[in-house]
Design an enzyme around this catalytic site. Sequence first.
Site, PDB file in Angstrom:
ATOM      1  N   LYS A  11      44.541  40.091  68.941  1.00 34.40           N
ATOM      2  CA  LYS A  11      45.227  39.562  67.755  1.00 34.40           C
ATOM      3  C   LYS A  11      46.282  40.526  67.200  1.00 34.40           C
ATOM      4  CE  LYS A  11      42.088  36.090  66.025  1.00 34.40           C
ATOM      5  NZ  LYS A  11      40.926  36.165  66.945  1.00 34.40           N
ATOM      6  N   GLU A  22      45.532  33.552  56.264  1.00 32.58           N
ATOM      7  CA  GLU A  22      44.201  32.972  56.083  1.00 32.58           C
ATOM      8  C   GLU A  22      43.331  33.465  57.223  1.00 32.58           C
ATOM      9  OE1 GLU A  22      46.456  31.060  57.686  1.00 32.58           O
ATOM     10  OE2 GLU A  22      45.305  30.335  59.407  1.00 32.58           O
ATOM     11  N   SER A  32      39.564  38.997  76.040  1.00 35.24           N
ATOM     12  CA  SER A  32      40.271  38.938  74.749  1.00 35.24           C
ATOM     13  C   SER A  32      39.728  39.886  73.687  1.00 35.24           C
ATOM     14  CB  SER A  32      40.265  37.501  74.220  1.00 35.24           C
ATOM     15  OG  SER A  32      38.945  37.044  74.010  1.00 35.24           O
TER      16      SER A  32
HETATM   17  C1  PLP Z   1      40.368  35.040  67.598  1.00 39.36           C
HETATM   18  C2  PLP Z   1      39.823  35.315  68.923  1.00 39.36           C
HETATM   19  C3  PLP Z   1      39.884  34.368  69.978  1.00 39.36           C
HETATM   20  C4  PLP Z   1      40.413  32.978  69.818  1.00 39.36           C
HETATM   21  O1  PLP Z   1      41.721  32.860  69.341  1.00 39.36           O
HETATM   22  P1  PLP Z   1      42.933  32.448  70.286  1.00 39.36           P
HETATM   23  O2  PLP Z   1      44.088  32.266  69.371  1.00 39.36           O
HETATM   24  O3  PLP Z   1      42.548  31.177  70.979  1.00 39.36           O
HETATM   25  O4  PLP Z   1      43.136  33.549  71.259  1.00 39.36           O
HETATM   26  C5  PLP Z   1      39.398  34.736  71.228  1.00 39.36           C
HETATM   27  N1  PLP Z   1      38.846  35.957  71.437  1.00 39.36           N
HETATM   28  C6  PLP Z   1      38.761  36.881  70.469  1.00 39.36           C
HETATM   29  C7  PLP Z   1      38.141  38.196  70.777  1.00 39.36           C
HETATM   30  C8  PLP Z   1      39.242  36.605  69.179  1.00 39.36           C
HETATM   31  O5  PLP Z   1      39.136  37.533  68.211  1.00 39.36           O
END
Ligand code: PLP
Length: 393
Positions: free
Chosen positions: A89, A111, A377
């Site tokens: 993010k 938000e 992610s």
């Molecule tokens: C917020 C988040 C997601 C999902 O958000 P996307 O906008 O779909 O990427 C996925 N993995 C992690 C670790 C997150 O913090």
Amino acid sequence: MKYTVDKKGFYGNYGGAFVPEMLFPNLDELEKKYKKIINDIDFQEDYNNLLKDYVGRPTPLYFAERMSEKYKSKIYLKREDLCHTGAHKINNTVGQILLAKRLGKKRIIAETGAGQHGVATATVCALAGIECVIYMGAIDIKRQAPNVARMKMLGASVVAAESGSKTLKDATNEAIRDWINNPVTTHYIIGSVVGPHPYPDMVAKFQSIVSKEIKSQLIEKEGTDSPDYLIANIGGGSNAAGLYYHYLEDKKVKIISVEAAGEGVESGKSAATSVLGKTGIIHGSKTLLMQTKDGQIVEPYSISAGLDYPGVGPLHAHLLKSKRAEFMSITDSDAMLAGLEVSKLEGIIPAIETAHAFAAFKYLDFKPNDIIVVNFSGRGDKDLNTYIDYFNL
Ligand SMILES: *Cc1c(COP(=O)(O)O)cnc(C)c1O
């Protein structure tokens, strides 16, 4: 088939900017200036310097040897969990804070649901010395106390949304109201490839650093820049958009998008938009969302807070309908088991969002020479309590 946004902000049939008239000036300013600002050489230099020295990029592309053995193919993990704050993010919030400064904004709003985007936003506001107000549902503030504490330590004000179900949707309404009232001073940082044009395109561009790095890393490791599969989890779809971005036109590369089935697609407790979603308007954008017959948004459910979203960004609705991406829906229990398996096989504890992508493996038919790239992610520290409760650790 085109996968980039058109002049009006659409990906095929999805996207656009469906907002109250009072927001037109804010979006108009952003839409007129964002491309020029982010393509500017000075901006690129500042952005790349921060990605390198603050975020910790490039993130490694790690060959997961034991997983590769188990699934009989070549599995690579793009280590976004190693970014500062523990997930992808921050790639977007760093970009948007630099943009906000160049727009002359003095104040940031955002938000947040689970608090991950709130923390990433509060982080870059501290970095830039800019006032930060985070809207969060009153119920989420109770459920996500550690992230609320992080935001406060970083200097942000956290404002409780007390209307409606007191969760993400209500926090979004409060943030939009704030933006309408403060159009000149304030920039609104959206955390995924959702919202009115130009947000989905802007956030995808900031996340596209992920696939840009993979191209050169794969050449070094495999002598080709194209994998056979790209696999990502999808909440709003920002980590997925970053992983796919530079491969969308390369049809040899199969794209697998993994969403949360919660307790099962038909259970009434899921976030499986690709199966249950119908075209509608959410957060100012025309896309697929889970809704009742008369168009009310259905409360989504997933054990993973980051995937607990009733829609997908318009790019992903387009990728689904044009069949460029294949969607899979993964249950809570499959995801939790995959999270445990990755931890034991590779020594890396994934966020539960990320674990959903790995749970797809057992349903896919990889060949021994297939190169698979998974977007890792985020790290699992934030989910430790959920893992503890689930497995009685
Ligand atoms: C917020 C988040 C997601 C999902 O958000 P996307 O906008 O779909 O990427 C996925 N993995 C992690 C670790 C997150 O913090």
